[in-house]
Design an enzyme around this catalytic site. Sequence first.
Site, PDB file in Angstrom:
ATOM      1  N   SER A 120      43.167 -42.771 -20.173  1.00 46.59           N
ATOM      2  CA  SER A 120      44.535 -42.594 -20.680  1.00 46.59           C
ATOM      3  C   SER A 120      45.543 -43.228 -19.728  1.00 46.59           C
ATOM      4  CB  SER A 120      44.858 -41.111 -20.857  1.00 46.59           C
ATOM      5  OG  SER A 120      44.044 -40.531 -21.848  1.00 46.59           O
ATOM      6  N   GLU A 121      45.354 -43.000 -18.419  1.00 52.02           N
ATOM      7  CA  GLU A 121      46.232 -43.613 -17.429  1.00 52.02           C
ATOM      8  C   GLU A 121      45.467 -43.933 -16.149  1.00 52.02           C
ATOM      9  OE1 GLU A 121      49.458 -41.402 -19.804  1.00 52.02           O
ATOM     10  OE2 GLU A 121      48.034 -40.456 -18.447  1.00 52.02           O
ATOM     11  N   THR A 122      45.990 -44.944 -15.441  1.00 45.36           N
ATOM     12  CA  THR A 122      45.531 -45.307 -14.107  1.00 45.36           C
ATOM     13  C   THR A 122      46.757 -45.338 -13.207  1.00 45.36           C
ATOM     14  OG1 THR A 122      43.657 -46.594 -14.936  1.00 45.36           O
ATOM     15  CG2 THR A 122      44.445 -47.118 -12.728  1.00 45.36           C
TER      16      THR A 122
ATOM     17  N   PHE B  43      49.928 -46.774 -15.488  1.00 43.97           N
ATOM     18  CA  PHE B  43      49.638 -47.653 -16.619  1.00 43.97           C
ATOM     19  C   PHE B  43      48.658 -46.988 -17.573  1.00 43.97           C
ATOM     20  CE2 PHE B  43      51.198 -50.498 -13.434  1.00 43.97           C
ATOM     21  CZ  PHE B  43      51.742 -51.590 -14.084  1.00 43.97           C
TER      22      PHE B  43
ATOM     23  N   HIS C 195      49.641 -36.049 -15.833  1.00 47.64           N
ATOM     24  CA  HIS C 195      48.339 -35.931 -15.180  1.00 47.64           C
ATOM     25  C   HIS C 195      48.137 -36.983 -14.090  1.00 47.64           C
ATOM     26  CE1 HIS C 195      45.994 -39.061 -17.416  1.00 47.64           C
ATOM     27  NE2 HIS C 195      44.987 -38.767 -16.600  1.00 47.64           N
TER      28      HIS C 195
END
Length: 318
Positions: free
Chosen positions: A46-48, A66, A77
């Site tokens: 979902s995100e980095t 991102f 998160h």
Amino acid sequence: MRAYRFWQTDVFTDRVFAGNPLAVFPDAEGLSDEEMQRIAAEMNLSETAFVLPPTDVQALCRLRIFTPNAELPLAGHPVVGTFFTLAERGELGLGERLRQLGTGVLRIHQECGAGVLPVDIRVRGGEVEQVVMTQAPPRFFNTCRDRAALAAALGLGQDEVVPEGGPPAQVVSTALPQLMVPVRSLRSIERLEVDPAATQSLLHREEIGSDCLMVFSRECVRDGSSAHARMFAPGLGVHEDPATGSAAGALGAWLVRHRQAGGPGSRTVRLVIEQGFEMGRPSIIHVEVDRTGDSEPIEVRVGGQSVEVAEGALHLPS
């Protein structure tokens, strides 16, 4: 070759293989915007999160976040997971500061696309118990009263969406505009089937202008939870997110604004949002909403735990 170390951690949970997975690159200096975006697509989470030196002297570090498709100004998160892991590993000088603290709250500041915001690391006996992020001040935008379009996007009957006599679906932002959509029951939210094209078309209407749709019921799986939620962001490359701190914060503000949570008298309303159960990744998100009077939210904080599950190195051409 250039090597960049990374960690993967599960956020808003106290056990592995639950919560929301996050990749954290703690030494991201030297990566271009394009490389960060391509790495996020490669990680396919979902995100980095990418940790960089700050440009503001008040901040401990700068965080860029991102999805596989786009950069976000703030997300829950990634902040909770990044700072939980940095604190546990003693990075950026946090190890000595936490040892000196012993038990209590260490407040630091992060720099992100939404500005410089506080992050509280709650510690007991030198061990990290919880990370709590302060989000941008809540803002409330247009309501959506098109129950037919909402029902079509969610694969539900119109009578199941935005129950009669209750508050409306509404766009709320604590840095990222997100459409809050109440549904009638836990059964409705468990069996909904999102149509990605219809959802994206609805969200991109001029009067909505969002990439994220948060669906919730006041009926919950766990005792003590305040709402059961699911979040969808097909335009960001996230069909469904197992735990969304920014949306949970916006939901907390919506619940307080519409007098759905918090009795009279208390300045701070404390909520627990459960998410990710339908994905087999149960997540628990703690939300605190400060308010003036009985219903006007002025500050939102979101917190939780995180568990590291992997580490490695990514190699790029020089």
